[in-house]
Enzyme design. Structure first.
Site, short mmCIF file in Angstrom:
data_model
loop_
_atom_site.label_atom_id
_atom_site.label_comp_id
_atom_site.label_asym_id
_atom_site.label_seq_id
_atom_site.Cartn_x
_atom_site.Cartn_y
_atom_site.Cartn_z
N GLU A 163 -4.88 1.91 2.75
CA GLU A 163 -4.93 0.74 3.63
C GLU A 163 -5.11 1.15 5.08
O GLU A 163 -5.88 0.54 5.81
CB GLU A 163 -3.63 -0.08 3.48
CG GLU A 163 -3.71 -1.47 4.11
CD GLU A 163 -3.30 -1.52 5.59
OE1 GLU A 163 -3.56 -2.53 6.23
OE2 GLU A 163 -2.73 -0.53 6.11
N GLU A 164 -4.40 2.20 5.51
CA GLU A 164 -4.34 2.50 6.94
C GLU A 164 -5.70 2.83 7.53
O GLU A 164 -6.00 2.47 8.66
CB GLU A 164 -3.33 3.62 7.23
CG GLU A 164 -1.88 3.26 6.93
CD GLU A 164 -1.34 2.08 7.74
OE1 GLU A 164 -2.07 1.56 8.60
OE2 GLU A 164 -0.20 1.68 7.50
N HIS B 289 3.92 2.40 12.52
CA HIS B 289 3.03 3.50 12.90
C HIS B 289 3.70 4.53 13.80
O HIS B 289 3.01 5.21 14.56
CB HIS B 289 1.76 2.97 13.58
CG HIS B 289 0.87 2.18 12.70
ND1 HIS B 289 -0.40 1.80 13.07
CD2 HIS B 289 1.03 1.72 11.44
CE1 HIS B 289 -0.97 1.12 12.07
NE2 HIS B 289 -0.12 1.05 11.08
N ASP C 164 2.86 -6.64 3.35
CA ASP C 164 2.59 -5.52 4.26
C ASP C 164 2.95 -5.88 5.69
O ASP C 164 2.15 -5.72 6.61
CB ASP C 164 1.11 -5.11 4.14
CG ASP C 164 0.77 -3.88 4.98
OD1 ASP C 164 1.70 -3.15 5.37
OD2 ASP C 164 -0.43 -3.66 5.25
N HIS D 284 0.82 -1.21 0.00
CA HIS D 284 0.00 0.00 0.00
C HIS D 284 0.85 1.26 0.00
O HIS D 284 1.88 1.35 0.67
CB HIS D 284 -1.04 0.00 1.13
CG HIS D 284 -0.51 0.01 2.52
ND1 HIS D 284 -0.15 1.17 3.16
CD2 HIS D 284 -0.29 -0.99 3.40
CE1 HIS D 284 0.25 0.87 4.39
NE2 HIS D 284 0.19 -0.43 4.56
N ASP E 163 6.13 0.40 6.48
CA ASP E 163 4.67 0.29 6.37
C ASP E 163 4.17 1.41 5.46
O ASP E 163 3.75 2.44 5.95
CB ASP E 163 4.05 0.35 7.76
CG ASP E 163 2.55 0.09 7.76
OD1 ASP E 163 2.03 -0.39 6.73
OD2 ASP E 163 1.90 0.38 8.77
#
Lengths: 460, 460
Positions: A319-320, A418, A346, A273, A285
């Protein structure tokens, strides 16, 4: 030394024997070439250094879209598409939190994605600490009236990342569970295996019909501190968070194909993503997933003869906070039957340790060939079938598309995920290459086979 | 298991044989008791959880002073003193930095201690990146006119911490060197061995007669990013920093004694520093040093017979920006000849691996006894004499007091030092106890000996 010899073997194989070779020989040569190929690193560096963090709705995401198209073009992909879809977006504003009593102390926090803001003057209240999320669930209605609920349960480090599933519920559902019991705000220990003070964000979801209270993640040492302070007496915390949302945002799924040489209408969908959180540069990520799958497909595209089926790399656009999977399944609902299998990369850039195939496939000759191909990479073909292909192919999976999965070592992933620390220096180039090698050889074999995974899956 | 047996042995030794025992037996029993004693952890927890960060001039530092007095009292120290001295202070205000071009990107920074503020509207300028500090020094006058100088040299990880000395000059002297060449601001890669985005602060010093320009440290990945961006084209950065200073601040050196049983006028000065940077909770820098030395002395104080000489624990009041060492030497200048030896614990809480004695002492019987006492802790008595006792005893050392040093493993220290990550969870309780054991047994032997280290030092 070993890599140099392998590379030599690879280039010999590709230049002199590729046309006549068995698929497994071509895949082996691809694997070994991938171990020394620099495409993935270049893609990763370009995306993270050249674009930066890429939240949905940001100018950076729009630049990332153009970058995606350019990159696929430059690497020789065909049939490049930009598929736009509507997507609400959320943007962080200034955030702060402090212990007010027993003494002033600035806490390290980060707002959870989708959190509502606090009033401009903030929320000041006594905290109630729950050392386990289950303890919050066991608290009676009304027991948190006017309080800030704090959940300090730690995430467990696991190789396959399952600690995230167990801990993540406190982030996703905690705010509404706390609100049901009367809390005015919610703080959760970062869903992280690190001991860094940098807090880790991630999306939260409000339950229907429950008051929406502001929610943030605490740096891990800050959660520990609140536990220790609360054990000594009452603790008061002040929380101030701003954020904005927009219902008018659009996002894009971008795709490019390596067309199949015999059955181009049969498609294998892979990708990573493109969007990321607003902190860090989204290197693990998921610029890594973009880099790994794009590089693996590009190496296959460079072959003198493409495998039979088409390989499609999708750079998923949201995606997030969700949306790309559903948008893709909807846009392609008429040809879902042509999608042979799907998977997403991912879970960072650390080494692949297992391949999970769709149900029944490990027992076919393909399973044995893959076991032999992947063994030098220390990748096993798992006895367990793939049950999850990645959140961006969930829409396809729900619609019946069989999925496969190259399982990566996630032991270190949740130290970084994150957070501000999701930066390119955390990627080990050798492990990144091992990923590309595993993906390229696996993909080639699947794309060149004629196995109907759907039939296997539905058998018996 | 080993610890339990040692503890048992220790308690037997202390209860049944202490009075008649040889000093080395008492020291061995102390060592083993220290391995299971909880005093150091309790002191560390009290100071970091109960007080928080302790910059000179802050209300927290005033609370820390009271805490220090209470703690020494509670632990049985005598002759407790609070020695006040004048000390300018510096306090951080809001700080931010961003890449402005080629695209907007928020940088992770932290202002260096003593830095002047920027104008309120900030400073925006093109950057010039130096990958080595030597390259900045080699740049000609005027070559940085109107630019922001950025030094990205990385710190080398070393066991003894000498990487800090080599890298730290870029923080301490870099701003003035950049200003001499025309720079309007200065950014330095954090003097850190970590790859965390959390920036590390620390003091800087402006040279006389040179323009004072604002100076901050970059998160390590941010320094890397600026290097990569600058390699692609011009990069513009905006820096905004606020801070305030006061010349009217006071600080305090707090001390307490374990009086000697035979020669109480002969004093061994040890301690750690009570002040800390405003980030983190100063757990490894230097609540640990306070905890280790206080606990070691307290265990000696608990003995039925004190060693011959007095042990004095000093909680130094201003190490990070200097002053406590000079104040102490000045306040005690009349009795400096009575200070037998001095040392500070100020390199974290990881294990001690070597004892360095004052010149000549390793060759005395005491050296052999200490070698035997410390071997079970995996601490060697170094062949090299102590040349540095810690920055807070530098004033004593300069005045002729011999120093000793329990060298700690600093491999991990600079991952945490001067950053938000300096929190108690980074302290390993077993390594902390090993420190106390090494300190207690060493201290006891030195305090019970009659060696005149000064005479040894001046011999030949």
């Amino acid at each position: 030394m070993r890599i140099s010899l392998l590379a030599l073997a690879a280039s010999l194989a590709l230049s002199t024997a590729a046309v006549a070779a068995e698929p497994v020989d071509t895949a082996a040569a691809l694997r070994d070439k991938a171990l020394v190929d620099q495409t993935a690193w270049t893609v990763l560096d370009d995306l993270t250094t050249g674009i930066g963090p890429r939240p949905v709705g940001s100018p950076a995401m729009a630049r990332a879209k153009d970058w995606g198209v350019d990159t696929l073009k430059k690497l020789g992909f065909e049939n490049i598409r930009v598929e736009e879809f509507a997507k609400p977006s959320w943007a962080r504003g200034p955030e702060s939190a402090s212990v007010v009593a027993p003494y002033p102390f600035r806490l390290s926090i980060i707002g959870l994605g989708n959190s509502v803001p606090t009033p401009a003057k903030g929320i000041e209240a006594e905290i109630v600490v729950f050392k386990a999320y289950a303890d919050l669930l066991a608290a009676p209605a009304g027991s948190l009236n006017g309080k800030i609920a704090v959940v300090t349960q730690a995430m467990t480090r696991t190789q396959d990342g399952q600690g995230y599933g167990a801990a993540g519920v406190a982030r996703r559902s905690g705010p509404s569970e706390a609100a049901k019991r009367g809390a005015v705000a919610y703080l959760v220990r970062s869903i992280s295996t690190s001991d860094s003070r940098l807090a880790h964000t991630g999306g939260t979801r409000y339950a229907e019909g429950v008051a929406r209270i502001p929610a943030a993640a605490l740096g891990v040492p800050d959660a520990d501190l609140l536990e220790r302070l609360a054990a000594r007496g009452p603790v008061k915390v002040k929380l101030a968070m701003a954020s904005t949302t927009s219902d008018k945002t659009v996002a894009w799924n971008i795709s490019g194909d390596i067309p199949g040489s015999e059955k181009p209408e049969e498609v294998i969908v892979i990708g990573g993503h493109l969007d990321s959180w607003d902190v860090g540069t989204g290197a693990i990520d998921d610029a890594s997933g973009i880099a790994i799958t794009t590089a693996a497909a590009k190496l296959i595209g460079d072959l003198p003869r493409h495998p039979r089926r088409t390989i499609r790399v999708v750079m998923w656009g949201s995606e997030e906070t969700g949306g790309s999977s559903e948008a893709y399944a909807k846009a392609h609902k008429d040809i879902l039957g042509n999608i042979i299998t799907a998977s997403e990369s991912d879970l960072g850039a650390d080494r692949v340790y297992a391949l999970q195939l769709p149900k029944g496939a490990a027992a076919t000759p393909l399973g044995g060939q893959l076991a032999s191909l992947l063994a030098p990479l220390k990748v096993i073909v798992s006895r367990e079938e793939a049950t999850f292909g990645g959140s961006d192919v969930e829409g396809l999976q729900d619609a019946g598309v069989p999925v496969f999965g190259l399982r990566q070592d996630a032991s270190r992933y949740f130290d970084l995920h994150h957070s501000e620390d999701d930066t390119i220096d955390k990627v080990d180039p050798r492990q990144l290459s091992q990923n590309v090698a595993a993906w390229a050889s696996t993909l080639y074999m699947i794309a060149d086979s004629d196995i109907d995974f759907r039939a296997l899956k539905d058998s018996k």
